[in-house]
Write a protein that holds these residues in place. Structure first.
Motif: not given
Lengths: 430, 265
Positions: B31-51
């Motif tokens: 159930d992953v929700d993920f959004a990218v906004y214009p003009g912004q840097v969205t960092a996607l972080v997580g450990d190895n294997g987090a997906g």
């Protein structure tokens, strides 16, 4: 014909350039001295191009000229041109598979099989020569299509697929001609490629057109690049390139226009042998395809990094099949030229040294066995080197085992130069 | 600065809602929700294997979704392969740099999308446009656009790969570990470039292990923990340590997944 290569120049930002500007570009080697230094740097970095082949050619010419007084006669040199034609054409086809880092061991016998079909179409079925040639080419294309599909769809290494074809395709001429037999290849046009010459005047006209065309194209490209502020070569270098090209073309035309008959008082044998325009036309066509079309660009991309090419939306499977089709198609042309030279097709045609000669020619000329680097002109330069060996050794009346040893040695040497320069390239990043 | 947009309910350029993805019995995305906004840097972080990589590949269209919505500019779109995604203006710059060493910068930037005049490649206009793009990104580190890529440093290669993504007027650029193999100065160049992309109005997704990089350029952080979104927060509202806890434990104080024990694969 290295219109693609440009010379990197030292990064020197102008003091007045605003911070946001993309500086250091639009540079070119400003003088011929800079260009020469760049060239030396590239050589040091392992980007040898055709230089080893040209040096090899010079060495072979010197050795043979010193050891036999007939070697440098126009008669023998013309012979050399005719002998080299089939090797050059086969090597030109192989450049395409080598560009992708693949190999085609069956190209020689594919040429033999195609020449057999062409000869049979003329002799047994009375076909007109061009239809017979088309039939031979079609066989070549079909072979390439099969090999390419097996390599790219089933993922069998090309080495294995083409080794199997090398063995299996030898059956075609053997079955069609019969053991110990041979087919005469004496169609006036096809045989004439090797034994007839372009009229001297027509040869000169063609040579001049070629020189003027090359000069015009180089200058036009140079001027429009300069006008648009794009990367360009120093003007002096363009002039030198045009001078060298003109010298080679006009010099060869002059040599081939001499009367080379053994008894010049009685016979007049002069003019460019017809195979030469065939080879030149193929060279121009494939150079254009490789450097100026999307297809050519994609071939280099697949050879350089197949995964990157795939991600860029290039159909890698199709490019592979196309390369094998071109290779086998060119092998068919080469087989017909070889038959034209010897005047016959026998069951062993194309099954001997031809393939290794051609691979050797492509690699000596500067095409890499590791993929991603190679030009059509490499096949011409390398083919001349390879053809010089049996030609010179034949004059010296050497036993044929010497010929094998020398050719094998040259192939090994060329592959070593390729491997070493590749290592240097990856170390220096040129 | 741009965080205000989000709080004011600015529309995301790209949004995934409730995405699930399994490989056989392994449930990778929950159930992953993920959004990218214009003009912004969205960092996607997580450990190895987090997906992280799986999520990026779902966005890129390489993997399909088992369930969940894919919205572009608020409207659901149907994407089934990478070409559909590229057509939306979403470009992915992969970690292992999809560049051909034997081609030069211009040739690489236009690879697969060469401009032609009739049958013939239009090298001059390609060179012009490549230079323009590099100049607009204030790239000042390459000697010549006709340099072969083999002669470039890691940072320069990353720059070319990013510029290649920008050349096509893309709306969103996903960068997979762009600074992983780079030195200090080169990392600097690439981060500057990432910031400039966002300032031009692009939506940028930065996947990174390096917290310094994340805190330097990101506007938002989305932390993944064992396939679930642990937090999706403005960078200004969290501390370094909190993000590390979110990555390693899935929760940090009030933030994170309520019942971490349930968040197993």
């Amino acid at each position: 014909m290295s219109t693609q290569s440009t010379s990197p120049a030292p990064y020197a930002p102008g003091p007045s350039l605003p911070e946001s500007d993309f500086t250091g570009d639009g540079h070119s080697a400003a003088t011929i001295g800079d260009a020469a230094r760049d060239y030396v740097n590239r050589l040091r970095g392992g980007d040898m191009g055709s230089l080893p082949a040209l040096l090899g050619l010079a060495v072979l010419f010197t050795v043979f000229a010193l050891s036999h007084d007939k070697f440098l006669t126009t008669y023998n040199l013309t012979n050399l041109v005719i002998q080299s034609a089939s090797i050059i054409v086969l090597a030109m086809g192989l450049v395409f598979v080598l560009l992708l880092g693949e190999i085609d061991l069956s190209a020689g016998v594919a040429g033999g099989a195609s020449a057999t079909i062409t000869a049979l179409a003329i002799i047994d079925h009375g076909w007109v020569w061009w239809a017979a040639v088309v039939a031979g080419l079609a066989i070549g294309v079909l072979i390439g299509l099969t090999i390419g599909s097996l390599v790219s769809f089933l993922g069998i290494p090309s080495f294995v697929v083409t080794l199997a074809f090398f063995l299996a395709l030898q059956a075609v001429p053997l079955k069609l001609i019969g053991a110990g037999g041979s087919l005469r290849f004496n169609n006036e046009v096809l045989r004439g490629l090797s034994i007839k010459n372009v009229p001297v005047t027509a040869g000169w006209i063609a040579a001049v057109v070629l020189v003027v065309g090359f000069a015009g194209l180089s200058l036009w490209q140079h001027r429009s690049r300069m006008a648009k502020g794009l990367v360009h070569k120093p003007t002096a270098l363009v002039a030198v390139q045009i001078a060298v090209f003109s010298g080679v073309v006009l010099g060869l035309t002059f040599m081939l226009s001499q009367n080379r008959a053994v008894n010049p008082e009685i016979f007049n044998i002069s003019g460019i042998p017809w195979v030469a325009p065939v080879v030149i036309a193929l060279l121009l066509f494939w150079t254009f395809v490789l450097t100026r079309t999307r297809f050519g660009r994609h071939l280099y991309a697949v050879g350089g990094n197949a995964e990157a090419a795939r991600r860029a939306g290039i159909n890698v499977t199709r490019m592979k099949i196309a390369a094998f089709v071109i290779c086998s198609g060119m092998a068919a042309v080469s087989g017909i030229l070889a038959a034209s030279y010897t005047g016959k097709v026998s069951p062993g045609s194309g099954g001997g040294n031809e393939l290794l000669y051609a691979v050797g020619a492509a690699v000596i000329g500067g095409t890499s066995l590791f993929g991603g680097r190679g030009r059509a002109i490499d096949a011409v330069i390398g083919g001349l080197v390879i053809a010089t060996i049996p030609n010179g050794l034949g004059l010296l009346d050497q036993a044929s085992y010497i010929n094998f040893i020398v050719t094998g040695g040259v192939l090994l040497l060329a592959a070593s130069v390729d491997a070493v320069s590749r290592r240097r390239r990856s170390a220096s990043g040129v | 600065m741009t965080n205000a947009n989000v709080e004011a309910g600015a529309q995301p350029l790209l949004e995934l809602r409730g995405v699930n993805k399994s490989f056989g019995v392994v449930h990778v995305l929950h159930d992953v929700d993920f959004a990218v906004y214009p003009g912004q840097v969205t960092a996607l972080v997580g450990d190895n294997g987090a997906g992280k990589s799986t999520l990026v590949k779902v966005i890129a269209g390489i993997y399909g979704r088992d369930s969940g919505e894919y919205l572009f500019e608020g409207a659901p779109v149907h994407v089934s392969n990478p070409r559909d995604v590229a057509a939306l203006g979403v470009e992915v710059v992969y970690q292992d740099l999809a560049l051909c060493d034997n081609l030069d910068i211009v040739q690489n930037m236009f690879l697969g999308r060469e401009t032609r005049k009739g049958l013939v490649l239009d090298d001059m206009s390609m060179e012009d446009r490549a230079r323009e793009t590099l100049a607009s990104l204030s790239v000042r580190t390459v000697k010549s656009v006709r340099q072969s890529v083999a002669s470039l440093s890691g940072g320069q290669r990353q720059t070319v790969a990013i510029a290649k993504a920008v050349l096509w007027n893309s709306r969103i650029v996903l960068l997979d570990e762009p600074t992983a193999a780079l030195g200090v100065a080169q990392t600097r160049q690439v981060l500057d470039l990432v910031r400039r992309l966002a300032d031009r109005g692009l939506g940028v997704v930065l996947i990174s292990h390096n917290m310094n990089d994340v805190f330097e350029v990101a506007d938002r952080i989305t932390a993944l923990y064992l396939g679930q979104v642990a937090a999706d927060v403005p960078v200004s509202s969290v501390t370094h340590n909190q993000v590390v806890e979110l990555i390693t434990a899935g929760r940090s104080g009030d933030l994170g997944i309520r019942d971490v024990a349930a968040a197993t694969i």
